[in-house]
Design a protein around this motif. Structure first.
Motif, short mmCIF file in Angstrom:
data_model
loop_
_atom_site.label_atom_id
_atom_site.label_comp_id
_atom_site.label_asym_id
_atom_site.label_seq_id
_atom_site.Cartn_x
_atom_site.Cartn_y
_atom_site.Cartn_z
N ILE A 173 0.84 -1.20 0.00
CA ILE A 173 0.00 0.00 0.00
C ILE A 173 0.88 1.25 0.00
CG2 ILE A 173 -1.93 -1.13 1.17
CD1 ILE A 173 -1.08 0.13 3.73
N THR A 174 0.31 2.34 -0.49
CA THR A 174 1.02 3.61 -0.59
C THR A 174 0.48 4.58 0.45
OG1 THR A 174 1.37 3.29 -2.96
CG2 THR A 174 1.66 5.51 -2.10
N VAL A 175 1.38 5.22 1.17
CA VAL A 175 1.01 6.15 2.24
C VAL A 175 1.61 7.51 1.93
CG1 VAL A 175 1.19 6.67 4.69
CG2 VAL A 175 0.88 4.31 3.94
N GLU A 176 0.81 8.55 2.08
CA GLU A 176 1.28 9.92 1.85
C GLU A 176 0.84 10.79 3.01
OE1 GLU A 176 1.22 13.35 -1.65
OE2 GLU A 176 -0.37 11.85 -1.56
N GLY A 177 1.71 11.68 3.43
CA GLY A 177 1.36 12.57 4.53
C GLY A 177 2.59 13.25 5.10
N PRO A 178 2.43 13.86 6.27
CA PRO A 178 3.57 14.54 6.91
C PRO A 178 4.76 13.60 7.06
CG PRO A 178 1.53 15.10 8.04
CD PRO A 178 1.19 14.04 7.05
N GLY A 179 5.92 14.08 6.60
CA GLY A 179 7.11 13.24 6.66
C GLY A 179 7.45 12.78 8.05
N GLU A 180 7.18 13.62 9.05
CA GLU A 180 7.51 13.27 10.42
C GLU A 180 6.67 12.09 10.93
OE1 GLU A 180 4.59 16.62 12.48
OE2 GLU A 180 6.76 16.88 12.48
#
Length: 437
Positions: A162-169
């Motif tokens: 699965i692909t996750v995107e969001g705040p790098g932290e």
């Protein structure tokens, strides 16, 4: 004195009461007819625009606080009283963001010409950071236990990435993604839609509320198969040399669990090791070997516990004795030791168990036992090595290991250090020469 004050208060009482009534009426008229200016505060939710300006820079934002601003409006009382927060728009344009904040523009949906917002510039606090995208493998897991006579064969997940995107932290903290299926009491395959869970390296669940995930659920399929316990049997071919008698053949493990389709399992009552594995005509003492049980199973059937695939077969002879002797390591040699290295056994003696007929055991002498270890590829340090033992004919030895320490010869070490020092001095001289030039 009291009488005088009382008379003063009570004199012309009717006129006084009339004056109060007239004053109240006049105030009511002034307030409603004159309609004076007034002010009122409203708490309004802020709407954000131009989010693409941050996305183009691969940035994200989040609001610090409630996401509202306090708006002060001025105008006629009759108008102000008719207004509510739904009549007020508070817009923050992210393309105009400043350090840690964004200016908020206030406008009215009605009475805009009759009501005036405060001239003070309003701001809303935000936090901006780098966006990150990553792909994670989803690990299928199960809870519960299948019904009696069944075992879990395998677990699969679809999609398994699965692909996750969001705040790098936040994305950077994800270490493991799991999807768990309940198989308690199952007797057949199970497929469930499961919401993946995310964990950091310490096993703590990661809050994904600020992340965008390309799927909301994954399908977890648990392959449930039948299982049964079967004995492991071994037989032998050939005949023992004259004078020797077979005491027995043992198998360890002697019983294992197998799994597969019920129809196939019904046809299996035991695992039979072919007699070609044990040729008695070549055996003169206690003899052992290992076999892979999985090679004797039909297609579609496997061991429940793969760690039990290696089975040990032991042939014991009647009247055979065993004795444990202390074998001096001086009887052992070291083969294939690299040039420039020395070796030494860490123990002066090692215990060795020898088996054979009573006569051979009685005549056994440790001086007649020799052996060697193979040091191929070994350098400095201590290593645990198998010992290949050589015994008089008719005797067998149990597996034996010993520790060997290998060190670089002093002369070779000194030469190496001198070479290294010389190369270093040459390099420093060259560097100085280049610097002078």
């Amino acid at each position: 004195m009291k009488t005088k004050i009382k008379d003063t208060l009570l004199s012309n009482l009717g006129l006084k009461l009339l004056s109060l009534v007239v004053a109240a009426v006049l105030w009511f008229v002034v307030v409603n007819v004159e309609n004076p200016e007034t002010r009122k505060n409203f708490t309004v939710n802020v709407t954000f625009t131009n989010e693409a300006s941050l996305a183009e820079q691969n940035l994200y934002y989040k609001v610090n606080g409630t996401g509202t601003v306090k708006v002060t409006l001025s105008g006629k009382r009759s108008i102000i009283e008719k207004l509510s927060t739904s009549d007020i728009s508070a817009v923050a344009d992210l393309s105009r963001r400043e350090e840690g904040k964004v200016p908020v523009d206030i406008s009215l949906n009605r009475y805009s010409g009759q009501v005036t917002p405060s001239s003070k510039q309003l701001y809303i606090a935000i936090e901006v950071g780098d966006m990150a995208t990553n792909r994670f493998n989803v690990t299928g897991q199960t809870t519960g236990t299948p019904s009696s006579g069944h075992v879990l064969n395998s677990v699969s997940v679809s999609p398994n990435v699965i692909t996750v995107e969001g705040p790098g932290e936040i994305v950077s903290t994800i270490d493991l993604v799991t999807a768990t299926c309940n198989i308690d009491g199952a007797s057949d395959d199970i497929t469930e839609a499961v919401v993946p869970k995310f964990y950091d390296e310490n096993g703590k669940q990661v809050d994904t509320s600020e992340l965008t995930i390309n799927v909301t659920t994954v399908e977890v399929t648990a392959d449930i198969q039948g299982a049964k316990s079967v004995d492991v049997n071994a037989s032998a071919s050939g005949s023992l040399p004259e004078g020797l008698e077979l005491s027995g053949i043992s198998v360890d493990p002697s019983n294992v669990m197998i799994k597969g389709e019920p129809a196939t399992l019904n046809e299996i009552s035991s695992i039979e090791i072919p007699d070609s594995v044990i040729d008695l005509s070549t055996i003169t003492g206690e003899w052992t070997t290992t076999v892979d049980l999985s090679t004797y199973l039909p297609e579609g059937v496997s061991l429940v516990d793969s760690s039990k695939a290696q089975a040990t077969l032991t042939v014991r002879l009647a009247g055979e004795n065993s004795v444990t002797v202390q074998l001096p390591t001086s009887n052992l040699t070291v083969r294939n030791l690299a040039d420039g290295y020395s070796s030494a056994f860490e123990a002066l003696e090692v215990p060795l168990t020898v088996s054979g007929s009573p006569d051979l055991i009685k005549s056994l002498s440790v001086e007649n036992i020799t052996g060697y270890v193979d040091a191929t590829g070994l350098k400095d340090g201590s290593s645990k090595l198998n010992v290949v033992v050589s015994l008089p004919e008719g005797l067998t030895a149990s597996p034996l290991t010993t520790n060997l320490t290998i060190t670089k010869d002093a002369v070779k070490k000194e030469e190496t250090e001198k070479t290294t020092s010389s190369e270093k001095e040459t390099a420093e001289t060259t560097a100085k020469t280049e610097k002078t030039k």
